[in-house]
Write an enzyme that holds these catalytic residues in place. Structure first.
Site, short mmCIF file in Angstrom:
data_model
loop_
_atom_site.label_atom_id
_atom_site.label_comp_id
_atom_site.label_asym_id
_atom_site.label_seq_id
_atom_site.Cartn_x
_atom_site.Cartn_y
_atom_site.Cartn_z
N ARG A 52 -9.93 -0.25 15.49
CA ARG A 52 -9.86 0.44 14.30
C ARG A 52 -11.02 -0.21 13.60
NH1 ARG A 52 -4.36 0.98 11.15
NH2 ARG A 52 -4.71 -1.14 10.70
N MET A 83 9.31 25.03 0.03
CA MET A 83 8.35 23.96 -1.01
C MET A 83 9.36 23.25 -1.59
SD MET A 83 4.84 24.66 -2.94
CE MET A 83 3.95 25.56 -1.62
N TYR A 110 13.37 31.55 4.59
CA TYR A 110 12.27 32.12 5.42
C TYR A 110 12.47 32.45 6.94
CZ TYR A 110 9.62 31.33 1.11
OH TYR A 110 9.20 31.21 -0.30
N LYS A 144 0.86 -1.31 -0.05
CA LYS A 144 0.09 -0.08 -0.10
C LYS A 144 0.76 1.13 0.03
CE LYS A 144 -0.45 -0.04 5.08
NZ LYS A 144 -1.49 -0.17 6.26
#
EC number: 5.1.1.1
Length: 386
Positions: A136, A315, A267, A38
């Site tokens: 779950r 990013m 940043y 998966k």
């Protein structure tokens, strides 16, 4: 790397994947091995990984969602595939026609699957989930749950392939809770047997249990993270399996510049040079799965040395301090995740910085990152997703 659409890529060594699976096969003997692929095979690329796992010991595959199963079937993979999670009923025809084995934990859903299958003149193959303590999905292992499972087993359009549970703490040193879960599953199965129901494939062991608890193997095991060369935790008995990570995340230097003392990087001005410094920019960022949580904490390997990530990860880019490394230039190869010549910074190291687990680190590598597959140290395939 000229064969990629951008100078960021993940190298996956298929020989290592094969060896990891052979190790698992040697450990579990003749039990069925359900290889969990998966989340794009935990970031490694499901198609090529699935084939390699099946060729080297796995007998079945497991995914999380219908589109992952479809991808494997469309690629010509004929091995049994089970879906571990929820599939909307409007995909029932797809499930049945492609012989995809669906996890079931609701009677009404099972009835709808049965009706669809009968209309198609076929049977829906299912695995029944039992919630023994994960909280779950799954039927509770009580009388009500037993009656519901017996009802599902009587449906004319359903073939019950498997019965399973999921251990929540098998990778912890204290196995008490895992044994409790296992006992609940085996007791539930005995109750089914007492009612004349025999389900051929019982499975409970995940990676932690495969390593430490052979008594929980039942008819089959489900291997996830260990297929890719990582241990599920630091508390398992690593000596039971000799594993090696198969994935290395790499990039090339995109820019090199010198900054004077007291100049800022990235940043928020979180990093200021303390002396004249040489800074390299790398064309990878959090949109690629290189998390912002690594800002100012991670390190990379370049020219046989470590270099620190400085300032905030952007990013699409991040910066490293290469003041101490000679002759760094545009195009130089950088290892962000992996090891080289005794230096290592892998998913475990990254996970520790980020306060998470190695699973998440691998799954975070996005589709913007091409995958390069190697066998015998030769490139055999390149996938540029976008």
């Amino acid at each position: 790397m000229d064969i990629c659409v951008r100078p960021v890529w993940a190298e996956i060594d298929l020989d290592i994947i094969a060896n990891n699976m052979k190790e698992i096969r040697n450990l579990v003997g003749e039990k069925e091995i359900i290889a969990v692929v998966k989340a794009n095979a935990y970031g490694h690329g499901a198609l090529d990984i699935a084939s390699t796992l099946l060729e080297n010991g796995a007998s079945r595959l497991a995914v999380a969602i219908i589109t992952e199963a479809d991808e494997l079937r469309d690629a010509g993979i004929t091995a049994p595939i089970m879906i571990l999670g929820y599939t909307p009923i409007n995909f029932a025809e797809n499930l049945i026609n492609n012989e995809i084995e669906q996890t079931v934990y609701d009677v009404e859903y099972a009835k709808e699957l049965s009706d669809f299958a009968l209309k198609l003149g076929k049977k829906a193959k299912v695995h029944i989930a039992i919630d023994t303590g994960m909280g779950r999905i799954g039927f509770l292992p009580n009388e009500e749950g037993l009656n519901k499972v017996l009802e599902i087993c009587s449906l004319p359009g359903v073939e019950v392939i498997g019965l399973f549970t999921h251990f929540s703490t098998s990778d912890e040193k204290d196995k008490t809770y895992t044994y409790e879960q296992f006992s609940k599953l085996t007791a539930f199965n005995k109750a089914l047997e007492d009612n004349g129901i025999h389900i051929p494939l019982k499975h409970a062991s995940n990676s932690g249990a495969i390593m430490d608890l052979p008594e929980t193997y039942l008819d089959g095991v489900r291997c996830g993270i260990i297929s890719y060369g990582y241990y599920p935790s630091e508390e398992v008995k690593k000596e039971n399996l000799k594993l090696k990570p198969a994935l290395t995340l790499k990039t090339n230097v995109a820019f090199v510049k010198e900054l004077d003392e007291d100049m800022y990087v990235s940043y928020g001005r979180t990093y200021k040079t303390e002396k004249k410094s040489k800074i390299a920019t790398l064309p990878i960022g959090y949109a690629d799965g290189y998390s912002r949580l690594l800002s100012g904490k991670a390190k990379v390997i370049i020219k046989g040395q470590f270099a620190n990530v400085i300032g905030r990860v952007c990013m699409d880019q991040c910066m490293i301090d290469v003041t101490h490394i000679e002759d760094v230039k545009i195009g130089d190869e950088v290892i962000l995740l992996g090891e080289e010549n005794g230096l290592k910074f892998d998913a475990n190291d990254m996970a520790e910085i980020m306060g998470t687990i190695n699973y998440e680190i691998l799954c975070m590598i996005s589709h913007r990152v091409p995958r390069i597959y190697k066998k015998n140290n030769e490139i055999v395939k390149v996938i540029n997703y976008i």
